[in-house]
Design a protein around this motif. Sequence first.
Motif, PDB file in Angstrom:
ATOM      1  N   ILE A 230       3.403   3.926   2.051  1.00  0.00           N
ATOM      2  CA  ILE A 230       3.357   5.229   2.938  1.00  0.00           C
ATOM      3  C   ILE A 230       4.561   6.196   1.894  1.00  0.00           C
ATOM      4  CG2 ILE A 230       4.588   6.030   4.859  1.00  0.00           C
ATOM      5  CD1 ILE A 230       4.469   3.308   6.074  1.00  0.00           C
ATOM      6  N   ASP A 231       3.936   7.209   2.187  1.00  0.00           N
ATOM      7  CA  ASP A 231       5.025   8.508   1.806  1.00  0.00           C
ATOM      8  C   ASP A 231       6.073   8.874   2.380  1.00  0.00           C
ATOM      9  OD1 ASP A 231       5.664  10.700   0.046  1.00  0.00           O
ATOM     10  OD2 ASP A 231       3.692  11.372   0.379  1.00  0.00           O
ATOM     11  N   VAL A 232       6.955   9.235   1.600  1.00  0.00           N
ATOM     12  CA  VAL A 232       8.431   8.915   2.587  1.00  0.00           C
ATOM     13  C   VAL A 232       9.065  10.369   2.275  1.00  0.00           C
ATOM     14  CG1 VAL A 232      10.190   9.258   3.866  1.00  0.00           C
ATOM     15  CG2 VAL A 232       8.440   7.045   3.977  1.00  0.00           C
ATOM     16  N   ARG A 233       8.717  11.859   2.323  1.00  0.00           N
ATOM     17  CA  ARG A 233       9.841  12.515   1.821  1.00  0.00           C
ATOM     18  C   ARG A 233      10.611  14.103   2.706  1.00  0.00           C
ATOM     19  NH1 ARG A 233       4.200  13.975   0.022  1.00  0.00           N
ATOM     20  NH2 ARG A 233       3.678  15.801   1.249  1.00  0.00           N
ATOM     21  N   VAL A 234      11.146  14.471   2.312  1.00  0.00           N
ATOM     22  CA  VAL A 234      11.576  15.902   3.438  1.00  0.00           C
ATOM     23  C   VAL A 234      11.753  17.148   2.001  1.00  0.00           C
ATOM     24  CG1 VAL A 234      14.085  16.331   4.187  1.00  0.00           C
ATOM     25  CG2 VAL A 234      13.362  14.316   4.012  1.00  0.00           C
ATOM     26  N   ASP A 235      11.563  17.898   3.396  1.00  0.00           N
ATOM     27  CA  ASP A 235      11.096  19.241   2.630  1.00  0.00           C
ATOM     28  C   ASP A 235      11.554  20.112   4.001  1.00  0.00           C
ATOM     29  OD1 ASP A 235      10.039  21.146   1.448  1.00  0.00           O
ATOM     30  OD2 ASP A 235       8.237  21.390   2.406  1.00  0.00           O
ATOM     31  N   ASP A 236      12.952  20.821   3.160  1.00  0.00           N
ATOM     32  CA  ASP A 236      13.023  22.291   3.941  1.00  0.00           C
ATOM     33  C   ASP A 236      13.752  21.426   5.201  1.00  0.00           C
ATOM     34  OD1 ASP A 236      14.004  24.759   4.626  1.00  0.00           O
ATOM     35  OD2 ASP A 236      11.737  25.399   5.481  1.00  0.00           O
ATOM     36  N   ARG A 237      14.248  20.149   4.923  1.00  0.00           N
ATOM     37  CA  ARG A 237      14.939  19.401   6.348  1.00  0.00           C
ATOM     38  C   ARG A 237      14.069  18.901   7.254  1.00  0.00           C
ATOM     39  NH1 ARG A 237      19.178  23.469   8.335  1.00  0.00           N
ATOM     40  NH2 ARG A 237      17.544  24.894   9.139  1.00  0.00           N
ATOM     41  N   ILE A 238      12.366  19.032   6.448  1.00  0.00           N
ATOM     42  CA  ILE A 238      11.980  18.493   7.887  1.00  0.00           C
ATOM     43  C   ILE A 238      11.140  16.895   7.485  1.00  0.00           C
ATOM     44  CG2 ILE A 238       9.080  18.759   8.462  1.00  0.00           C
ATOM     45  CD1 ILE A 238       9.732  21.740   8.363  1.00  0.00           C
ATOM     46  N   GLY A 239      11.423  15.688   7.733  1.00  0.00           N
ATOM     47  CA  GLY A 239      10.894  14.570   7.193  1.00  0.00           C
ATOM     48  C   GLY A 239       9.225  14.728   6.852  1.00  0.00           C
ATOM     49  N   TYR A 240       9.104  13.722   6.065  1.00  0.00           N
ATOM     50  CA  TYR A 240       6.754  13.135   6.060  1.00  0.00           C
ATOM     51  C   TYR A 240       6.641  13.022   6.199  1.00  0.00           C
ATOM     52  CZ  TYR A 240       2.441  14.163   4.412  1.00  0.00           C
ATOM     53  OH  TYR A 240       0.647  14.206   3.772  1.00  0.00           O
ATOM     54  N   MET A 241       5.637  11.664   6.885  1.00  0.00           N
ATOM     55  CA  MET A 241       5.486  10.624   6.581  1.00  0.00           C
ATOM     56  C   MET A 241       4.115   9.849   6.242  1.00  0.00           C
ATOM     57  SD  MET A 241       7.531   7.260   8.639  1.00  0.00           S
ATOM     58  CE  MET A 241       7.077   6.020   7.636  1.00  0.00           C
ATOM     59  N   ASN A 242       3.670   9.754   5.350  1.00  0.00           N
ATOM     60  CA  ASN A 242       1.939  10.302   5.765  1.00  0.00           C
ATOM     61  C   ASN A 242       1.261   8.847   5.672  1.00  0.00           C
ATOM     62  OD1 ASN A 242      -0.596  10.106   5.055  1.00  0.00           O
ATOM     63  ND2 ASN A 242      -1.091  10.684   2.432  1.00  0.00           N
ATOM     64  N   VAL A 243       0.989   8.064   6.311  1.00  0.00           N
ATOM     65  CA  VAL A 243       0.460   6.599   6.392  1.00  0.00           C
ATOM     66  C   VAL A 243      -0.459   6.483   6.335  1.00  0.00           C
ATOM     67  CG1 VAL A 243       1.175   5.342   8.729  1.00  0.00           C
ATOM     68  CG2 VAL A 243       2.939   6.164   8.282  1.00  0.00           C
ATOM     69  N   PRO A 244      -1.100   5.584   5.578  1.00  0.00           N
ATOM     70  CA  PRO A 244      -2.240   5.460   4.722  1.00  0.00           C
ATOM     71  C   PRO A 244      -3.214   4.315   5.623  1.00  0.00           C
ATOM     72  CG  PRO A 244      -1.237   4.247   3.326  1.00  0.00           C
ATOM     73  CD  PRO A 244       0.004   5.350   4.431  1.00  0.00           C
ATOM     74  N   ALA A 245      -4.434   4.160   5.663  1.00  0.00           N
ATOM     75  CA  ALA A 245      -4.980   2.692   5.863  1.00  0.00           C
ATOM     76  C   ALA A 245      -3.798   1.179   5.166  1.00  0.00           C
ATOM     77  CB  ALA A 245      -6.498   3.051   6.012  1.00  0.00           C
ATOM     78  N   TYR A 246      -4.176   0.579   6.374  1.00  0.00           N
ATOM     79  CA  TYR A 246      -3.409  -0.782   5.854  1.00  0.00           C
ATOM     80  C   TYR A 246      -4.861  -2.347   5.655  1.00  0.00           C
ATOM     81  CZ  TYR A 246      -0.612  -4.210   4.890  1.00  0.00           C
ATOM     82  OH  TYR A 246       0.023  -5.010   4.391  1.00  0.00           O
ATOM     83  N   ALA A 247      -4.789  -2.184   4.895  1.00  0.00           N
ATOM     84  CA  ALA A 247      -5.788  -3.451   4.575  1.00  0.00           C
ATOM     85  C   ALA A 247      -5.537  -4.708   5.090  1.00  0.00           C
ATOM     86  CB  ALA A 247      -7.402  -3.262   3.906  1.00  0.00           C
ATOM     87  N   GLY A 248      -5.533  -5.930   5.454  1.00  0.00           N
ATOM     88  CA  GLY A 248      -5.714  -7.225   4.927  1.00  0.00           C
ATOM     89  C   GLY A 248      -4.468  -7.717   5.604  1.00  0.00           C
ATOM     90  N   GLY A 249      -3.828  -9.822   6.207  1.00  0.00           N
ATOM     91  CA  GLY A 249      -3.169  -9.648   6.708  1.00  0.00           C
ATOM     92  C   GLY A 249      -2.325 -10.532   6.358  1.00  0.00           C
ATOM     93  N   GLU A 250      -2.110 -10.622   5.496  1.00  0.00           N
ATOM     94  CA  GLU A 250      -0.656 -11.823   4.859  1.00  0.00           C
ATOM     95  C   GLU A 250       0.177 -11.048   4.714  1.00  0.00           C
ATOM     96  OE1 GLU A 250       0.937 -13.176   2.237  1.00  0.00           O
ATOM     97  OE2 GLU A 250       0.865 -11.543   1.008  1.00  0.00           O
ATOM     98  N   GLN A 251       0.736 -11.936   5.270  1.00  0.00           N
ATOM     99  CA  GLN A 251       2.434 -11.381   6.065  1.00  0.00           C
ATOM    100  C   GLN A 251       3.235 -11.032   4.828  1.00  0.00           C
ATOM    101  OE1 GLN A 251       4.291 -11.570   9.122  1.00  0.00           O
ATOM    102  NE2 GLN A 251       2.177 -10.615   9.687  1.00  0.00           N
ATOM    103  N   THR A 252       2.807 -11.749   3.414  1.00  0.00           N
ATOM    104  CA  THR A 252       4.457 -11.347   2.756  1.00  0.00           C
ATOM    105  C   THR A 252       4.136 -10.143   2.223  1.00  0.00           C
ATOM    106  OG1 THR A 252       4.558 -13.832   2.051  1.00  0.00           O
ATOM    107  CG2 THR A 252       4.968 -12.079   0.371  1.00  0.00           C
ATOM    108  N   ALA A 253       3.237  -9.582   1.308  1.00  0.00           N
ATOM    109  CA  ALA A 253       2.706  -8.420   1.781  1.00  0.00           C
ATOM    110  C   ALA A 253       3.000  -7.077   2.705  1.00  0.00           C
ATOM    111  CB  ALA A 253       0.519  -8.308   1.423  1.00  0.00           C
ATOM    112  N   ALA A 254       2.713  -7.464   4.050  1.00  0.00           N
ATOM    113  CA  ALA A 254       2.738  -6.948   4.865  1.00  0.00           C
ATOM    114  C   ALA A 254       4.270  -6.121   5.449  1.00  0.00           C
ATOM    115  CB  ALA A 254       2.011  -7.351   6.463  1.00  0.00           C
ATOM    116  N   ARG A 255       5.281  -7.021   4.761  1.00  0.00           N
ATOM    117  CA  ARG A 255       7.099  -7.179   5.440  1.00  0.00           C
ATOM    118  C   ARG A 255       7.484  -6.997   3.930  1.00  0.00           C
ATOM    119  NH1 ARG A 255       8.989 -11.310   9.211  1.00  0.00           N
ATOM    120  NH2 ARG A 255      11.108 -11.022   7.939  1.00  0.00           N
ATOM    121  N   ALA A 256       6.715  -6.759   2.674  1.00  0.00           N
ATOM    122  CA  ALA A 256       7.072  -5.901   1.671  1.00  0.00           C
ATOM    123  C   ALA A 256       6.631  -4.121   2.032  1.00  0.00           C
ATOM    124  CB  ALA A 256       6.553  -6.195   0.751  1.00  0.00           C
ATOM    125  N   HIS A 257       5.212  -3.596   2.602  1.00  0.00           N
ATOM    126  CA  HIS A 257       5.195  -2.239   3.065  1.00  0.00           C
ATOM    127  C   HIS A 257       5.970  -2.119   3.706  1.00  0.00           C
ATOM    128  CE1 HIS A 257       1.586   0.603   3.321  1.00  0.00           C
ATOM    129  NE2 HIS A 257       2.014   0.078   4.772  1.00  0.00           N
TER     130      HIS A 257
END
Length: 428
Positions: A230-257
């Motif tokens: 997930i892309d997280v950044r701030v521009d001119d005091r406005i936060g931005y999160m680009n939340v892409p699609a997520y594939a798979g259900g493996e718990q270790t990878a999901a928790r790291a994400h």
Amino acid sequence: MLTFAALLFAWKLGGNRAPGTCAVDTKEDVVTLQCGVEGQGTFATAADSLPADEYRGKRVTIRGELLTERADNGASLWLRVDGEQGVLLLDNGQSDLLTGDSDWTPKSITLPVPSTAKKIVFGLLLRGSGTMHARNVRIETVEATGTTSKEAQNELDAAIAVIKKNALNRDKVDWKGVEQTARELALGAQKPAEVYAAIRYVLASLGDHHSFLMPPAAQKEMQEAKNPAIDVRVDDRIGYMNVPAYAGGEQTAARAHVRHAYDDLALNVKSAKCGWIVDLRDNGGGNMWPMLAALRPFLGDNAVGSFVPAESSSSRWFAKRDVDIAMPQTLRGLTSAKVAVLTSSRTASSGEAVVVAFRGRPNTRFFGEPTMGVSTSNEGYPLPDGASILLTTAVFADRNGKQYGAKIEPDEVASDALAAAKQWLHCD
């Protein structure tokens, strides 16, 4: 056998790409489809079509040789059979993709053509960016005859039983007619994979536009998918999160994400004094739980939605339901932050679930385009050969009980959703 060669085809460019980002060209017997880099989930097609009149009761095959260059998301042939009301059968080659750089490789896709067919659509499919070349592309047909093997028949029987019992729209189907056509489409099949087209026909008859069949190879590809952060950044005091699609259900990878998202949020939270943008414009779905968990600082720990089936009681969602990890204390205040949610026609399925999770949240406004319109829940059911049916079994409802199931309209339709959101969030 009836055959048409590529030189007779009038290839037309299609897909969901922005204008000018792809091109199709034919030189002698080679068709080339080329696309530049664009957002996640994009695809392009080079396609043509034929009236179905001469093909009804036959099996139609698109055949050719493919070569790819930097096609990291894969390239394939594809084939579709349309009826009066739309798609009857579709095989987009997902289980047999060529990726990266490859030499000339023979490929083919075969579908039966039911008596209700009106048009056959076929061509090349390129996911994401890169180049694919195709030569000796042709359409062939043979009569659909022979005895269906026991193995193939068991696959079809299992699929029909699951669909009839569990589909959200099961009571809207003329099962006598649909089953009869499905068994005609499976006539002569010897392997389970040869009845996939018949199963897809049954799924299409539901009319939910979301249920689909996933072959074993596609399941493996999904489980091994490398999900972008997930892309997280701030521009001119406005936060931005680009939340892409997520594939798979493996718990270790999901928790790291999710941990990665929390870490990035914690680094930027103090700078985002005017509010946050959650960008879902390219989120085509997948596994909703890692996405919701990553957004838990904004959504909180109360119920944010529910699944509403045709019968029985609804099941509520919580952002931490499947990926429950400790959230930094510095993020607790985000539950009351001002949030702009961006959507587009590419926002689909579990991407729409995330949209629904924000519906009814205070200090929240939605910008962009209506979503794709599959705001429904799919549940997986295994078949004997290892394939799965992802079957639509419920519609989404928000925290206030409002049900969806179709396109989700933004509060403000905007061609430049990002600019509109920034204007709303602007603070002195």
